[in-house]
Design an enzyme around this catalytic site. Structure first.
Site, PDB file in Angstrom:
ATOM      1  N   VAL A 218       0.846  -1.188   0.000  1.00 31.20           N
ATOM      2  CA  VAL A 218       0.000   0.000   0.000  1.00 31.20           C
ATOM      3  C   VAL A 218       0.886   1.243   0.000  1.00 31.20           C
ATOM      4  CG1 VAL A 218      -1.552   1.366   1.442  1.00 31.20           C
ATOM      5  CG2 VAL A 218      -1.961  -1.051   1.147  1.00 31.20           C
TER       6      VAL A 218
ATOM      7  N   HIS B 253       3.120  -7.824  13.355  1.00 30.35           N
ATOM      8  CA  HIS B 253       2.675  -7.103  12.157  1.00 30.35           C
ATOM      9  C   HIS B 253       2.058  -8.062  11.113  1.00 30.35           C
ATOM     10  CE1 HIS B 253       3.446  -3.134   9.819  1.00 30.35           C
ATOM     11  NE2 HIS B 253       2.290  -3.664   9.499  1.00 30.35           N
TER      12      HIS B 253
END
Lengths: 370, 370
Positions: free
Chosen positions: B102, B334
């Protein structure tokens, strides 16, 4: 003591108690300290409350046996094993037994009914707390939480450089590969329905369920649920056979009652019929799932993973238990209803049940024995 | 090599490459094996694909530098640090850079724009996977999962006899004590909105959020969301100041971008202003939360607990890190977007971006640089 002698002794105690009761307030026995906030409700001038003082330790059995005679109300937990004693030692003063639990296997229902003693329990109040943890376990089982948190706790995070599929789990929500999701419920009571409501924004469009074979189909209830949830995307809700449920579902939720008729209903065959990307969640009773089979299913990749709040034989679950050893299986120590709000709600309901039973009012939750 | 010499070398390479390209298919460099399912999309007669073969290990830098010249398309991950090299070594054949991410901090946007090289990225596709884990962490932080799973893993379950408030957590869903629930979002983009949708069946009725102070209010968007979710119980959605958000919310979600302007926005003062029963969830960037302050907040009971998927300074998070040490703080490595479906979606989008860029078509997600 033989039964006739015991019966005579009980009559004498009853007479004595009645005489005392003429002068005194009704005695309420509470077998545990239910916390200051709840116990305050019992601080009333019209009750003589005798309460065990510890919150964490069960009451002494002798203390309880000494206090049962003469009691008008008894509030107990399911940890108290006094089925016979309540029946035999309680005097005719006893009007109500109130248990801080949904289940009442620890109480002799028939004997209480025979003697006209009312029974209070605490249904419903724990539904939302258990539905919360049910969704949580579905997410945790899909996202490899046991393995990944263990890596972090061991300080190994930096040893795993980013890679496209590193730690990649099985996604609960609808996604571009799987635009629809199917939930399967073994047992479709209140907790299952609250769980389904929570799953809708995750893109679940189908709900399949199994019920006790002797229970009648309930098409009206299903039509009502479908109408209610259609605006949020639910397209189908259907009672099916177990094989269809397990082969079609992305998550299989075990939410049926325990007991002999559901013993090990989740076995090797059932687990083999599930999708390899699916997860199994059990937040009902440990006896429904064969632990060895579930560990094998996770280990050999028949399913993606599992999350269980209950284990057959709990709390005797050692560190070398196959489910504890299995990296793809999350095991929680039966904390489904364990929130401060819900436990306080259960304590409050149990207390209000015993007060209403003693004073002759309407109980918030009285077991309908008929 | 000095810049003029490098420039000359590039021209020569370009001419050579153009000559070869006249006879050959356009070269696409792919810096990682993105898995068989995704890589199959590149198996085309009209492309000359040069791909690094490992899925888990980053490509060798020399391999990449040798391959950049002559490439018409480059697909890379954010782990590749080649900002300067792409600018300097790529020939004029290069039409597109496609990143499987992203973010694009690892790419020199300005220089690509100047040379007319298109840039593809992979937005949106990870929204649902991150929203899933955001809700999961809110549940886990409230229900004391780190402490309770640790007890089970250590074989200590049987050492904790049932008690009314044993393991009792802070309930996420609405309950008889708290019939309404408020969610606070620091940052209110797509992931926050998908998270809010998931929270509605848990009984959340209010959504408060903060935005970048320089961004304009968006009352039309808020009115639209409120209208959409009102049938499910949402009664209020409002942009507020941070102090109001933290003091009113039952869960505070950190979902804003990283960078200097949001560095340690969650600090001691903010954590002290939260409810003692509330939890904090961070699934955006570690830099937004002061780890020492959060550990202290959990330890001293300013808040109930926390769940973080990101940590300031990650992946260098040792076993003695204050958040790893803190029983009331869940730490994940994460894994927000780490599902097979989402990562395959990102890989597919990155591949389709590079193919469209090389062949001159419309890219599924091209960064609008204007």
């Amino acid at each position: 003591m033989s039964s006739p002698v015991r019966s005579l002794a009980r009559r004498i105690t009853t007479i004595t108690a009645h005489l005392q009761a003429g002068m005194a307030r009704p005695k309420v026995v509470v077998t545990r300290n239910l916390g200051a906030e709840a116990m305050r409700l019992l601080d009333r001038p019209d009750l003589d409350v005798v309460a065990w003082q510890s919150e964490t330790q069960p009451c002494d059995k002798k203390w309880l046996l000494d206090n049962i005679p003469g009691a008008t109300g008894i509030l107990l937990l399911f940890s108290e094993k006094v089925r016979r004693e309540i029946t035999e030692d309680a005097t005719d003063l006893l009007k109500v037994v109130s248990t801080m639990s949904v289940g009442y296997e620890h109480v002799d229902i028939g004997s209480l009914a025979q003697r006209g003693i009312r029974l209070g329990y605490t249904p419903d109040v724990l539904t939302e707390a258990v539905a919360d943890i049910t969704v949580m376990l579905a997410l945790m089982a899909g996202r490899n939480v046991k393995e990944t948190t263990s890596i972090v706790q061991n300080g190994q995070w930096s040893a795993y450089p980013w890679a496209p599929y590193l730690f990649a789990g099985s996604q609960l929500s609808a996604n571009w590969v799987h635009p629809t999701r199917t939930a399967g419920f073994i047992g479709f009571g209140r907790i299952a329905q609250s769980t389904l409501a929570r799953l809708l924004p995750f893109g679940f469009t189908r709900a399949l369920y199994t019920s006790n074979p002797s229970s009648k189909p309930n098409p009206a209830r299903d039509a009502e649920l479908l109408a209610k949830y259609a605006p949020q995307g639910l397209a189908e809700i259907r009672r099916v056979g177990l094989a269809e449920l397990t082969s079609e579902s992305d998550v299989v939720f075990v939410l049926a009652p325990g007991g002999p008729s559901t013993y090990h209903v989740v076995n090797e065959e059932i687990l083999k019929s599930m999708k390899r990307t699916a997860v199994l969640v059990n937040t009902s009773r440990g006896s429904l799932v064969d632990s060895e089979a579930l560990a094998k299913a996770c280990r050999e990749g028949w399913i993606w993973g599992a999350g269980v709040d209950v284990v057959d034989g709990e709390p005797n679950v050692a560190a070398d238990h196959p489910l504890v050893q299995e990296p793809r299986c999350i095991v929680l120590p039966h904390i489904g209803s364990a929130t401060n709000e819900t436990r306080l709600g259960m304590a409050t309901m149990a207390i209000n049940n015993v007060i209403a039973g003693v004073l002759g009012g309407s109980m918030p939750a009285e077991l309908n024995r008929s």
